[in-house]
Design a protein around this motif. Sequence first.
Motif, short mmCIF file in Angstrom:
data_model
loop_
_atom_site.label_atom_id
_atom_site.label_comp_id
_atom_site.label_asym_id
_atom_site.label_seq_id
_atom_site.Cartn_x
_atom_site.Cartn_y
_atom_site.Cartn_z
N GLU A 199 34.76 -11.85 -4.24
CA GLU A 199 35.22 -12.99 -5.03
C GLU A 199 34.39 -14.22 -4.70
O GLU A 199 34.11 -14.50 -3.53
N GLY A 200 34.00 -14.95 -5.74
CA GLY A 200 33.19 -16.14 -5.56
C GLY A 200 31.69 -15.88 -5.66
O GLY A 200 30.92 -16.82 -5.87
N ASN A 201 31.29 -14.63 -5.52
CA ASN A 201 29.88 -14.28 -5.66
C ASN A 201 29.53 -14.06 -7.12
O ASN A 201 30.40 -13.72 -7.93
N PRO A 202 28.24 -14.20 -7.45
CA PRO A 202 27.84 -13.89 -8.84
C PRO A 202 27.88 -12.38 -9.09
O PRO A 202 27.72 -11.58 -8.16
N LEU A 203 28.12 -12.02 -10.34
CA LEU A 203 28.15 -10.61 -10.69
C LEU A 203 27.20 -10.33 -11.85
O LEU A 203 26.96 -11.19 -12.70
N THR A 204 26.67 -9.12 -11.86
CA THR A 204 25.83 -8.63 -12.96
C THR A 204 26.23 -7.20 -13.27
O THR A 204 26.31 -6.38 -12.36
N VAL A 205 26.47 -6.93 -14.53
CA VAL A 205 26.72 -5.57 -15.00
C VAL A 205 25.60 -5.25 -15.98
O VAL A 205 25.41 -5.95 -16.97
N LYS A 206 24.89 -4.16 -15.71
CA LYS A 206 23.66 -3.89 -16.43
C LYS A 206 23.87 -3.06 -17.70
O LYS A 206 24.76 -2.21 -17.77
N CYS A 207 23.01 -3.33 -18.67
CA CYS A 207 23.03 -2.58 -19.94
C CYS A 207 21.62 -2.54 -20.50
O CYS A 207 20.95 -3.57 -20.55
N THR A 208 21.19 -1.37 -20.92
CA THR A 208 19.93 -1.24 -21.64
C THR A 208 20.18 -0.50 -22.94
O THR A 208 21.16 0.24 -23.05
N TYR A 209 19.31 -0.70 -23.89
CA TYR A 209 19.56 -0.14 -25.21
C TYR A 209 18.27 0.42 -25.81
O TYR A 209 17.17 0.07 -25.39
N SER A 210 18.47 1.24 -26.82
CA SER A 210 17.35 1.75 -27.60
C SER A 210 17.82 1.84 -29.04
O SER A 210 18.70 2.64 -29.36
N VAL A 211 17.27 0.98 -29.90
CA VAL A 211 17.67 0.97 -31.30
C VAL A 211 16.46 0.79 -32.19
O VAL A 211 15.42 0.32 -31.75
N SER A 212 16.63 1.15 -33.45
CA SER A 212 15.61 0.88 -34.45
C SER A 212 15.90 -0.47 -35.07
O SER A 212 17.04 -0.77 -35.41
N GLY A 213 14.90 -1.31 -35.16
CA GLY A 213 15.11 -2.61 -35.77
C GLY A 213 15.71 -3.61 -34.79
O GLY A 213 15.71 -3.42 -33.58
N ASN A 214 16.26 -4.68 -35.35
CA ASN A 214 16.84 -5.72 -34.51
C ASN A 214 18.14 -5.25 -33.88
O ASN A 214 18.98 -4.68 -34.55
N PRO A 215 18.30 -5.50 -32.58
CA PRO A 215 19.54 -5.05 -31.92
C PRO A 215 20.67 -6.06 -32.11
O PRO A 215 20.47 -7.26 -32.07
N TYR A 216 21.85 -5.53 -32.33
CA TYR A 216 23.07 -6.32 -32.33
C TYR A 216 23.92 -5.78 -31.19
O TYR A 216 24.37 -4.64 -31.23
N LEU A 217 24.13 -6.60 -30.18
CA LEU A 217 24.67 -6.14 -28.91
C LEU A 217 25.98 -6.83 -28.58
O LEU A 217 26.18 -7.99 -28.92
N PHE A 218 26.85 -6.10 -27.89
CA PHE A 218 28.19 -6.58 -27.61
C PHE A 218 28.60 -6.19 -26.19
O PHE A 218 28.12 -5.19 -25.64
N TRP A 219 29.52 -6.97 -25.64
CA TRP A 219 30.22 -6.60 -24.42
C TRP A 219 31.72 -6.66 -24.68
O TRP A 219 32.21 -7.62 -25.31
N TYR A 220 32.40 -5.63 -24.13
CA TYR A 220 33.85 -5.56 -24.20
C TYR A 220 34.39 -5.33 -22.79
O TYR A 220 33.71 -4.74 -21.94
N VAL A 221 35.65 -5.73 -22.59
CA VAL A 221 36.32 -5.47 -21.32
C VAL A 221 37.61 -4.71 -21.60
O VAL A 221 38.26 -4.93 -22.63
N GLN A 222 37.93 -3.80 -20.70
CA GLN A 222 39.16 -3.02 -20.84
C GLN A 222 39.94 -3.07 -19.54
O GLN A 222 39.44 -2.69 -18.48
N TYR A 223 41.18 -3.52 -19.63
CA TYR A 223 42.10 -3.49 -18.50
C TYR A 223 42.89 -2.19 -18.56
O TYR A 223 43.00 -1.57 -19.62
N PRO A 224 43.48 -1.75 -17.45
CA PRO A 224 44.14 -0.44 -17.40
C PRO A 224 45.14 -0.22 -18.53
O PRO A 224 45.98 -1.09 -18.80
N ASN A 225 45.03 0.92 -19.15
CA ASN A 225 45.96 1.34 -20.21
C ASN A 225 46.03 0.35 -21.36
O ASN A 225 47.08 0.19 -22.00
N ARG A 226 44.94 -0.31 -21.64
CA ARG A 226 44.88 -1.24 -22.75
C ARG A 226 43.69 -0.94 -23.64
O ARG A 226 42.78 -0.20 -23.28
N GLY A 227 43.69 -1.54 -24.81
CA GLY A 227 42.53 -1.45 -25.67
C GLY A 227 41.41 -2.34 -25.16
O GLY A 227 41.59 -3.12 -24.24
N LEU A 228 40.26 -2.22 -25.78
CA LEU A 228 39.11 -3.04 -25.40
C LEU A 228 39.25 -4.43 -26.01
O LEU A 228 39.74 -4.60 -27.11
#
Lengths: 112, 114
Positions: B15-44
């Motif tokens: 807690e208090g430290n910076p965080l990074t969660v990594k993501c890489t992608y491979s798409v044709s054309g311009n990428p449209y990118l999203f991040w979602y979070v999910q808590y236990p037993n819940r939707g995104l």
Amino acid sequence: SQTIHQWPATLVQPVGSPLSLECTVEGTSNPNLYWYRQAAGRGLQLLFYSVGIGQISSEVPQNLSASRPQDRQFILSSKKLLLSDSGFYLCAWSVDSLYGYTFGSGTRLTVV
Amino acid sequence: AQSVAQPEDQVNVAEGNPLTVKCTYSVSGNPYLFWYVQYPNRGLQFLLKYITGDNLVKGSYGFEAEFNKSQTSFHLKKPSALVSDSALYFCAVRVLTGGFKTIFGAGTRLFVKA
């Protein structure tokens, strides 16, 4: 405001029994609707999507089917459940995928 | 093939430290990118998106993500982690395969320790 309702929250069904999960959206018209399955609390697998009433696209061959009898209603069904159908099922909607998805709260299905 | 990858199953930060969660992608054309979070037993829940414009995108709950076209990455970041940030995080990309669809990464579980 737009809301999405998904029920039931949990369901325990015996192998070979039928299934019907319902998802409804309020506050929007002609949404794109999606059913995802999440296995083991991790990745999401797209099962079905619909861009309009009666229009269903299936992503993977499986024991499940989907229907969209009304603009804002999306139903996931099975005639005979398998053990492998157990999982967490999520319904989602979007006006356009550019704007991201809004997810329902999910249904945890356990087939016994 | 068009895809999105989250190379880490789990990220642990204090807690208090910076965080990074990594993501890489491979798409044709311009990428449209999203991040979602999910808590236990819940939707995104939607956190943020990149469509065009500034490479640094700010979203909900103090999260931000940096789009890097040359590295085909879209890493999620937060300057100071909270215990309540502990959840499952999904990167997603819109792809065009006979219609627009969104595909999700496998998810990264973030643990923030007090």
